[in-house]
Design an enzyme around this catalytic site. Structure first.
Site, PDB file in Angstrom:
ATOM      1  N   GLY A   1      -1.277  10.807  -3.211  1.00 34.69           N
ATOM      2  CA  GLY A   1       0.177  10.698  -3.305  1.00 34.69           C
ATOM      3  C   GLY A   1       0.802  10.111  -2.064  1.00 34.69           C
TER       4      GLY A   1
ATOM      5  N   LEU B   1       2.858   7.610  -2.049  1.00 37.70           N
ATOM      6  CA  LEU B   1       2.413   6.241  -2.303  1.00 37.70           C
ATOM      7  C   LEU B   1       3.231   5.211  -1.525  1.00 37.70           C
ATOM      8  CD1 LEU B   1       1.829   6.517  -6.159  1.00 37.70           C
ATOM      9  CD2 LEU B   1       0.269   7.051  -4.283  1.00 37.70           C
TER      10      LEU B   1
ATOM     11  N   HIS C   1      -1.057   1.506  -2.043  1.00 32.77           N
ATOM     12  CA  HIS C   1      -1.470   2.120  -3.308  1.00 32.77           C
ATOM     13  C   HIS C   1      -1.085   1.228  -4.494  1.00 32.77           C
ATOM     14  CE1 HIS C   1      -1.058   5.796  -0.712  1.00 32.77           C
ATOM     15  NE2 HIS C   1      -2.240   6.011  -1.238  1.00 32.77           N
TER      16      HIS C   1
ATOM     17  N   SER D   1      -0.359   6.485   4.675  1.00 35.78           N
ATOM     18  CA  SER D   1       0.632   7.563   4.559  1.00 35.78           C
ATOM     19  C   SER D   1       0.872   8.227   5.911  1.00 35.78           C
ATOM     20  CB  SER D   1       0.158   8.613   3.560  1.00 35.78           C
ATOM     21  OG  SER D   1       0.007   7.997   2.302  1.00 35.78           O
TER      22      SER D   1
END
Ligand code: PAF
Length: 282
Positions: A31, A33, A37, A188
């Site tokens: 996640g 993102l 991604h 991230s």
């Protein structure tokens, strides 16, 4: 795009697609993102007919002093981004759905050798956590194709080896690293950096390019290239975990032929950043 949280729901959707003759492409993520991604989903779209992404911050791959609790979780933005990228199904399970007996007691998958070097040496147990969750996700989603970013080059190498060793019927696709305009690889964890650290960050890719330039010019003094990269980054203000020249195929010591990769891992305060560059050789 549909969002589901249970293993049973994913299996039902994917089995129906397989029955209809579709090829299913899968992008596992944790996640939060970003454009990197999205490029994985785009790569998936070039290879499959139906697209599944998972969002699961996997506790098993974080060490006791790492950022599991603080890892950025942005499910609403992630859902929007995946839908816009053309994903068909988002799988967002709870920890209890994936590890009903707790991550500590779960069966584990280990790829020996490769999991213990470089990042595996600095982050003991990390790649066992990655190999375990990817195995579980492959069993849950049963994809024909799965896409992983080249930014996590060691992870990609380990997954390729695991898939081959365990005869998993999944084709692994590698997607190129997505970079900011100044060369800094998207991740991230970049959002943890303050303005001063962010200004320093492009030096990581610059140091890789300097190493790659020497290798492309035919320099085979790998130890000297590693020393130069390490020193340059330390002098710039990074704490360097490693700056290593390896065989691209298996991350072994470089030989006279075959592709090479230069891998780097550094820390800026509490933030750990990794990157790599490939060098083709005949
Ligand atoms: O690269 C990642 O985001 C993770 O390591 C992965 C492959 C999703 C497994 O948790």
């Amino acid at each position: 795009m549909e969002t589901v949280a249970t293993i049973a729901a994913v299996r039902e959707r994917v089995r129906a697609w397989h029955k209809a003759g579709h090829r299913v492409a899968f992008v596992p993520t944790m996640g939060n993102l970003h454009a990197g991604h999205v490029s994985l989903i785009e790569a998936a779209r070039r290879h499959g007919d139906r697209f599944v992404a998972s969002i699961f911050v996997n506790p098993m791959q974080f060490g006791p002093n790492e950022d599991f609790a603080h890892y950025p979780r942005t499910p609403t933005d992630d859902e929007r981004m995946l839908a816009a990228a053309g994903c068909d199904l988002m799988f967002m399970p709870t920890v209890a759905e994936i590890y009903p007996n707790g991550p500590e007691r779960a069966t584990r998958v280990e790829v020996p050798g490769l999991s213990r070097i470089l990042d595996g040496e600095v982050r003991p147990g990390h790649f066992e956590g990655v190999a375990t969750i990817v195995t579980k996700l492959f069993h849950i989603v049963e994809p024909d194709i799965a896409v992983f970013g080249e930014k996590d080059f060691q992870q990609l190498t380990i997954i390729r080896r695991m898939v081959a060793d365990l005869c998993m019927p999944v084709q692994i696709i590698a997607a190129p690293t997505v970079r900011e305009a100044d060369g800094f690889a998207k991740s991230s964890r970049n959002q943890y950096l303050n303005a001063q650290e962010r200004a320093l960050a492009p030096r990581i890719y610059q140091s890789l390019q300097a190493g790659a330039q020497r290798l492309r010019a035919g320099d085979c003094d790998y130890a000297s290239i590693e020393r130069a990269g390490f020193k340059e980054l330390e002098a710039a203000g990074f704490r360097v975990d490693y700056y290593a020249v390896r065989q691209a195929a298996d991350l072994g010591s470089p030989g006279p032929a075959g592709g090479l990769v230069v891998l780097v891992a550094v820390r800026l305060r509490n933030t750990r950043l990794i990157d790599n560059i490939r060098i083709e050789r005949s």
